[in-house]
Design a protein around this motif. Structure first.
Motif, mmCIF file in Angstrom:
data_model
loop_
_atom_site.group_PDB
_atom_site.id
_atom_site.type_symbol
_atom_site.label_atom_id
_atom_site.label_comp_id
_atom_site.label_asym_id
_atom_site.label_seq_id
_atom_site.Cartn_x
_atom_site.Cartn_y
_atom_site.Cartn_z
ATOM 1 N N ILE A 142 0.756 -1.303 0.117
ATOM 2 C CA ILE A 142 -0.331 -0.040 0.029
ATOM 3 C C ILE A 142 0.963 1.283 -0.014
ATOM 4 C CG2 ILE A 142 -1.887 1.743 1.047
ATOM 5 C CD1 ILE A 142 -3.104 -1.378 2.126
ATOM 6 N N THR A 143 0.975 2.455 -1.123
ATOM 7 C CA THR A 143 1.093 3.460 -0.902
ATOM 8 C C THR A 143 1.113 3.791 0.500
ATOM 9 O OG1 THR A 143 1.350 3.049 -2.750
ATOM 10 C CG2 THR A 143 1.616 5.563 -1.999
ATOM 11 N N LEU A 144 1.746 4.976 0.731
ATOM 12 C CA LEU A 144 0.446 5.643 1.828
ATOM 13 C C LEU A 144 0.958 7.589 1.414
ATOM 14 C CD1 LEU A 144 3.619 3.867 4.616
ATOM 15 C CD2 LEU A 144 0.550 3.452 3.564
ATOM 16 N N ASP A 145 -0.165 8.118 2.389
ATOM 17 C CA ASP A 145 -0.229 8.982 1.904
ATOM 18 C C ASP A 145 0.867 10.342 2.932
ATOM 19 O OD1 ASP A 145 -1.316 8.762 4.585
ATOM 20 O OD2 ASP A 145 -2.929 9.643 4.101
ATOM 21 N N LYS A 146 1.063 9.529 3.975
ATOM 22 C CA LYS A 146 1.528 11.513 5.059
ATOM 23 C C LYS A 146 3.578 11.501 4.580
ATOM 24 C CE LYS A 146 -1.128 11.992 8.085
ATOM 25 N NZ LYS A 146 -1.297 10.497 8.758
ATOM 26 N N PHE A 147 4.134 9.876 4.066
ATOM 27 C CA PHE A 147 5.160 10.237 4.000
ATOM 28 C C PHE A 147 5.795 9.896 2.043
ATOM 29 C CE2 PHE A 147 4.804 7.382 7.796
ATOM 30 C CZ PHE A 147 4.774 8.038 8.379
ATOM 31 N N TYR A 148 6.456 10.859 2.068
ATOM 32 C CA TYR A 148 7.000 11.162 0.707
ATOM 33 C C TYR A 148 8.639 11.958 0.698
ATOM 34 C CZ TYR A 148 5.434 15.676 1.763
ATOM 35 O OH TYR A 148 4.910 17.329 2.225
ATOM 36 N N THR A 149 9.421 11.758 -0.653
ATOM 37 C CA THR A 149 10.276 12.345 -0.667
ATOM 38 C C THR A 149 9.578 13.855 -2.484
ATOM 39 O OG1 THR A 149 11.978 10.922 -0.073
ATOM 40 C CG2 THR A 149 12.150 11.983 -1.854
ATOM 41 N N THR A 150 10.490 14.284 -2.465
ATOM 42 C CA THR A 150 10.463 15.279 -3.479
ATOM 43 C C THR A 150 11.699 15.521 -3.634
ATOM 44 O OG1 THR A 150 8.466 16.898 -1.941
ATOM 45 C CG2 THR A 150 9.675 17.823 -4.345
ATOM 46 N N THR A 151 11.673 15.468 -5.490
ATOM 47 C CA THR A 151 13.100 15.625 -5.591
ATOM 48 C C THR A 151 13.583 16.706 -7.315
ATOM 49 O OG1 THR A 151 14.086 13.245 -4.759
ATOM 50 C CG2 THR A 151 15.161 14.170 -6.538
ATOM 51 N N ALA A 152 14.390 17.113 -7.256
ATOM 52 C CA ALA A 152 14.166 17.812 -7.790
ATOM 53 C C ALA A 152 15.407 17.590 -9.138
ATOM 54 C CB ALA A 152 14.749 19.501 -8.320
ATOM 55 N N VAL A 153 15.546 17.487 -10.128
ATOM 56 C CA VAL A 153 17.018 16.780 -10.812
ATOM 57 C C VAL A 153 16.777 17.554 -11.948
ATOM 58 C CG1 VAL A 153 17.904 15.538 -12.594
ATOM 59 C CG2 VAL A 153 16.227 14.448 -10.420
ATOM 60 N N GLN A 154 17.899 18.599 -12.032
ATOM 61 C CA GLN A 154 18.968 19.789 -12.863
ATOM 62 C C GLN A 154 19.537 19.086 -13.930
ATOM 63 O OE1 GLN A 154 18.664 23.501 -11.805
ATOM 64 N NE2 GLN A 154 18.012 24.001 -15.001
ATOM 65 N N PHE A 155 19.919 18.875 -15.023
ATOM 66 C CA PHE A 155 20.828 18.364 -16.132
ATOM 67 C C PHE A 155 21.522 19.756 -16.021
ATOM 68 C CE2 PHE A 155 18.588 14.208 -16.119
ATOM 69 C CZ PHE A 155 19.664 13.833 -15.950
ATOM 70 N N HIS A 156 23.176 19.842 -16.335
ATOM 71 C CA HIS A 156 23.864 20.712 -16.913
ATOM 72 C C HIS A 156 24.829 20.248 -17.744
ATOM 73 C CE1 HIS A 156 22.053 23.287 -13.555
ATOM 74 N NE2 HIS A 156 22.438 22.650 -12.579
ATOM 75 N N GLU A 157 25.523 21.530 -18.321
ATOM 76 C CA GLU A 157 27.017 20.960 -19.219
ATOM 77 C C GLU A 157 27.927 21.835 -17.982
ATOM 78 O OE1 GLU A 157 26.429 21.193 -22.417
ATOM 79 O OE2 GLU A 157 24.341 21.990 -23.224
#
Ligand code: 2P0
Length: 329
Positions: free
Chosen positions: A34-49
């Motif tokens: 079961i996927t849970l409502d309270k716990f999560y990760t937010t991730t930003a990815v940016q590729f750079h030259e």
């Protein structure tokens, strides 16, 4: 070339325990969460030259060493799929209490897979995303979807048929999952190492494999019928069986501590008193108690009475992957 994604963690009702391929993260058995409502990760990815290597910032702090090497190995798979070689800046915020024994690797690699594929310009569907996330950490493949999710182990040696699939949406059947944080010592055997040692040395592992498919099918049937009692009995028995395999390993190990057993006994006492509550335990001492929303308050109060219980966090089924505006992180 920046994307931000959010993924929630999940709790297995039928455990993923053992790999048939360690490089590709292919499991020995079908499993379900079961996927849970309270716990999560937010991730930003940016590729750079201009980057000479990947940078990883977790909860506002630069991380290097093994953790960043893991991220780089994972991004290499995405770079190779996209035919690109740029390095990335990865920024993650974890809303996952690691002290509660939740694998932040599940939400972590699911969010990273979603943000990185989008940032690099790959157009992948959820099934493919699930296969990609699986190669960061097995349980991450289940966090692509919300609600009740199965991970089909697959038969192919290249992993092409090993991915997660949604069974029932998060709004379709509400149950309560109480995460019990114990006054505990640090865990000694990591899940990855524990499952490997068990597969290789425990004589009880064959018993696990002989019965886990029946547990899996029975759990799916109980979910489709919304039969809480049936699901509860299966998930508790399945967790006990997983832990039994560790006792036969060489050297043997166990994840339970005395506080773990106190909670297990309380749950069994609650059932004798007519409250349907069931426990499950992952690769650590903490316990999750599953009950129906109508009993949530009573179970919460009973757990809080135990002196070994530090805190109880109440969760419900939560959503799958989502994308946020690139300004979000
Ligand atoms: C699960 N666990 O199904 C099982 C039950 C722990 C016990 O998935 O090696 O960190 O990264 O694929 O996903 C924890 O193991 O293992 C886990 P890797 P992972 O949730």
């Amino acid at each position: 070339m920046k994307a931000v994604a959010k993924a929630h963690t999940n709790i297995a009702l039928i455990k993923y325990w053992g790999k048939r391929d360690e490089q590709l993260f292919l499991p020995m058995n079908n499993n379900l969460s079961i996927t849970l409502d309270k716990f999560y990760t937010t991730t930003a990815v940016q590729f750079h030259e201009h980057l000479q290597e990947d940078h990883f910032i977790l909860n506002g702090e630069y991380v290097d060493g093994d953790e960043t090497a893991k991220i780089t190995r994972f991004l290499d798979k995405i770079r190779s799929r996209a035919g690109k070689s740029l390095f990335a800046e990865v920024k993650s915020e974890n809303q996952v209490p690691t002290a509660a024994g939740f694998a932040s690797s599940a939400s972590g690699f699911a969010a990273l897979a979603a943000a990185a594929t989008k940032a690099i310009g790959l157009d992948v569907d959820d099934r493919t995303l699930s296969q990609i996330a699986r190669q960061g950490s097995g349980s991450a493949c289940r966090s692509i979807y919300g609600g009740y999710v199965e991970w089909q182990k697959g038969e192919q040696s290249d992993g092409s048929d090993s991915y997660a699939k949604p069974i029932l949406g998060e709004k379709d059947w509400d149950v309560s999952i109480l995460s019990v944080m114990l006054v505990s010592k640090k865990k000694k055997v990591l899940s990855r190492e524990g499952m490997k040692r068990t597969v290789e040395t425990s004589p009880f592992y064959s018993g696990w494999l002989e019965t886990v498919e029946t547990d899996f099918l029975d759990a799916k049937e109980a979910i489709s019928k919304r039969d809480f009692e049936a699901l509860g009995s299966i998930l508790e028995a399945n967790a006990l069986k997983m832990h039994a395999t560790t006792l036969g390993a060489n050297p043997p190990f166990m994840y339970w501590q005395s506080a773990t057993i106190e909670v297990m006994e309380l749950v069994q006492e609650l059932r004798l008193a007519g409250i349907q509550a069931y426990f499950t335990i992952d690769a650590g001492p903490n316990v999750k108690v599953v009950c129906q929303p109508k009993d949530e308050q009573a179970v919460y109060e009973a757990l809080k009475e135990l002196s070994v219980v530090q805190d109880v966090l109440v969760c419900h089924p939560g959503p799958g992957i989502s994308y946020l505006p690139s300004t979000a992180l």
